[in-house]
Motif scaffolding. Structure first.
Motif, PDB file in Angstrom:
ATOM      1  N   VAL A  49      49.573  29.136  31.701  1.00 38.05           N
ATOM      2  CA  VAL A  49      48.507  28.536  32.503  1.00 38.05           C
ATOM      3  C   VAL A  49      48.679  28.894  33.978  1.00 38.05           C
ATOM      4  CG1 VAL A  49      47.572  26.338  33.345  1.00 38.05           C
ATOM      5  CG2 VAL A  49      48.018  26.655  30.916  1.00 38.05           C
ATOM      6  N   LEU A  50      49.884  28.757  34.497  1.00 37.75           N
ATOM      7  CA  LEU A  50      50.115  29.054  35.907  1.00 37.75           C
ATOM      8  C   LEU A  50      49.931  30.550  36.197  1.00 37.75           C
ATOM      9  CD1 LEU A  50      53.123  26.670  36.598  1.00 37.75           C
ATOM     10  CD2 LEU A  50      50.755  26.382  37.329  1.00 37.75           C
ATOM     11  N   GLY A  51      50.339  31.400  35.285  1.00 36.47           N
ATOM     12  CA  GLY A  51      50.125  32.834  35.468  1.00 36.47           C
ATOM     13  C   GLY A  51      48.646  33.180  35.458  1.00 36.47           C
ATOM     14  N   TRP A  52      47.895  32.602  34.535  1.00 41.13           N
ATOM     15  CA  TRP A  52      46.455  32.834  34.469  1.00 41.13           C
ATOM     16  C   TRP A  52      45.782  32.326  35.746  1.00 41.13           C
ATOM     17  CZ3 TRP A  52      42.205  29.606  34.617  1.00 41.13           C
ATOM     18  CH2 TRP A  52      40.994  30.192  34.300  1.00 41.13           C
ATOM     19  N   MET A  53      46.229  31.161  36.209  1.00 40.85           N
ATOM     20  CA  MET A  53      45.657  30.589  37.419  1.00 40.85           C
ATOM     21  C   MET A  53      45.867  31.536  38.609  1.00 40.85           C
ATOM     22  SD  MET A  53      46.744  27.319  39.603  1.00 40.85           S
ATOM     23  CE  MET A  53      48.112  28.300  40.141  1.00 40.85           C
ATOM     24  N   ASN A  54      47.041  32.118  38.710  1.00 43.28           N
ATOM     25  CA  ASN A  54      47.299  33.066  39.796  1.00 43.28           C
ATOM     26  C   ASN A  54      46.426  34.303  39.682  1.00 43.28           C
ATOM     27  OD1 ASN A  54      49.216  31.651  41.288  1.00 43.28           O
ATOM     28  ND2 ASN A  54      50.861  32.289  39.931  1.00 43.28           N
ATOM     29  N   CYS A  55      46.214  34.771  38.468  1.00 43.34           N
ATOM     30  CA  CYS A  55      45.365  35.953  38.268  1.00 43.34           C
ATOM     31  C   CYS A  55      43.918  35.678  38.660  1.00 43.34           C
ATOM     32  CB  CYS A  55      45.420  36.405  36.808  1.00 43.34           C
ATOM     33  SG  CYS A  55      46.993  37.135  36.348  1.00 43.34           S
ATOM     34  N   VAL A  56      43.491  34.438  38.583  1.00 37.66           N
ATOM     35  CA  VAL A  56      42.126  34.070  38.958  1.00 37.66           C
ATOM     36  C   VAL A  56      42.058  33.644  40.420  1.00 37.66           C
ATOM     37  CG1 VAL A  56      40.278  32.398  38.541  1.00 37.66           C
ATOM     38  CG2 VAL A  56      41.464  33.444  36.607  1.00 37.66           C
ATOM     39  N   TRP A  57      42.997  32.801  40.848  1.00 41.73           N
ATOM     40  CA  TRP A  57      42.913  32.215  42.186  1.00 41.73           C
ATOM     41  C   TRP A  57      43.099  33.241  43.294  1.00 41.73           C
ATOM     42  CZ3 TRP A  57      46.264  31.431  46.355  1.00 41.73           C
ATOM     43  CH2 TRP A  57      45.754  30.600  47.351  1.00 41.73           C
ATOM     44  N   PHE A  58      44.091  34.099  43.205  1.00 43.50           N
ATOM     45  CA  PHE A  58      44.339  35.055  44.295  1.00 43.50           C
ATOM     46  C   PHE A  58      43.145  35.984  44.545  1.00 43.50           C
ATOM     47  CE2 PHE A  58      48.920  34.020  43.708  1.00 43.50           C
ATOM     48  CZ  PHE A  58      49.144  33.583  45.009  1.00 43.50           C
ATOM     49  N   PRO A  59      42.570  36.594  43.511  1.00 44.53           N
ATOM     50  CA  PRO A  59      41.389  37.432  43.785  1.00 44.53           C
ATOM     51  C   PRO A  59      40.217  36.629  44.364  1.00 44.53           C
ATOM     52  CG  PRO A  59      42.289  37.981  41.640  1.00 44.53           C
ATOM     53  CD  PRO A  59      43.006  36.754  42.113  1.00 44.53           C
ATOM     54  N   LEU A  60      39.966  35.435  43.818  1.00 52.21           N
ATOM     55  CA  LEU A  60      38.875  34.617  44.346  1.00 52.21           C
ATOM     56  C   LEU A  60      39.139  34.221  45.796  1.00 52.21           C
ATOM     57  CD1 LEU A  60      37.854  32.279  41.400  1.00 52.21           C
ATOM     58  CD2 LEU A  60      36.576  34.182  42.371  1.00 52.21           C
ATOM     59  N   SER A  61      40.373  33.900  46.095  1.00 50.58           N
ATOM     60  CA  SER A  61      40.745  33.537  47.462  1.00 50.58           C
ATOM     61  C   SER A  61      40.504  34.711  48.404  1.00 50.58           C
ATOM     62  CB  SER A  61      42.209  33.104  47.502  1.00 50.58           C
ATOM     63  OG  SER A  61      42.602  32.840  48.822  1.00 50.58           O
ATOM     64  N   HIS A  62      40.867  35.894  47.965  1.00 50.99           N
ATOM     65  CA  HIS A  62      40.659  37.086  48.785  1.00 50.99           C
ATOM     66  C   HIS A  62      39.166  37.330  49.010  1.00 50.99           C
ATOM     67  CE1 HIS A  62      41.320  41.019  50.515  1.00 50.99           C
ATOM     68  NE2 HIS A  62      40.461  41.525  49.643  1.00 50.99           N
ATOM     69  N   ILE A  63      38.386  37.216  47.949  1.00 52.63           N
ATOM     70  CA  ILE A  63      36.934  37.445  48.056  1.00 52.63           C
ATOM     71  C   ILE A  63      36.303  36.447  49.023  1.00 52.63           C
ATOM     72  CG2 ILE A  63      34.748  37.283  46.778  1.00 52.63           C
ATOM     73  CD1 ILE A  63      36.321  38.450  44.345  1.00 52.63           C
ATOM     74  N   THR A  64      36.668  35.168  48.888  1.00 57.99           N
ATOM     75  CA  THR A  64      36.071  34.171  49.793  1.00 57.99           C
ATOM     76  C   THR A  64      36.525  34.387  51.227  1.00 57.99           C
ATOM     77  OG1 THR A  64      37.805  32.573  49.263  1.00 57.99           O
ATOM     78  CG2 THR A  64      35.747  32.414  48.011  1.00 57.99           C
TER      79      THR A  64
END
Length: 141
Positions: A105-120
């Motif tokens: 779960v934490l690995g998946w969250m990082n794979c989603v959160w970091f790119p979204l954070s960069h985009i925003t």
């Protein structure tokens, strides 16, 4: 995006507790399995003697393989032909059959959160630059 991070961290924490409880249960089950176990199936007890005779007759030619498979099960938490082959080459693979779902779960969250954070962040910078340019144009006129 930060809400996603918070939800992911909470989910990771909850699933981590589930993982911990499952490890405790697996430890209890393993201790029950090894109670009275000598490492050889031949020494096992049976509530019905006829069952033991039939089982021993069935595995007589592969008794060592069965003993090895049971040992891999006790060490790793599971026993498959691939895991037995790896164990014969590398030695004990303790807890190889256990999965920490919280890490997934934490690995998946990082794979989603970091790119979204960069985009925003990029979008915020772009919007800020557009606003800054609009302000500078109105100041010049």
């Amino acid at each position: 995006v930060n809400v996603l991070l918070g939800v992911g961290m909470c989910a990771g924490g909850l699933i981590s507790e589930v993982d911990r409880l499952q490890r405790i249960q697996a430890s209890r089950e393993a201790s029950q399995l090894v109670e009275g176990y000598t490492g050889h199936l031949r020494d096992a007890q049976a509530s019905v003697h006829a069952d033991k005779v039939l089982i021993m007759a069935e595995i007589e030619s592969s008794e060592k393989d069965v003993d090895d498979a049971v040992q891999v099960l006790l060490d790793s938490g599971m026993s498959t032909s691939t895991l037995r082959s790896a164990t014969s080459r590398a030695g004990k693979l303790v807890h190889a059959g256990y999965v920490n779902r919280s890490v997934v779960v934490l690995g998946w969250m990082n794979c989603v959160w970091f790119p979204l954070s960069h985009i925003t962040t990029v979008m915020d910078i772009r919007n800020w630059a557009i606003e800054l340019e609009a302000c500078s144009d109105s100041w010049r006129q």
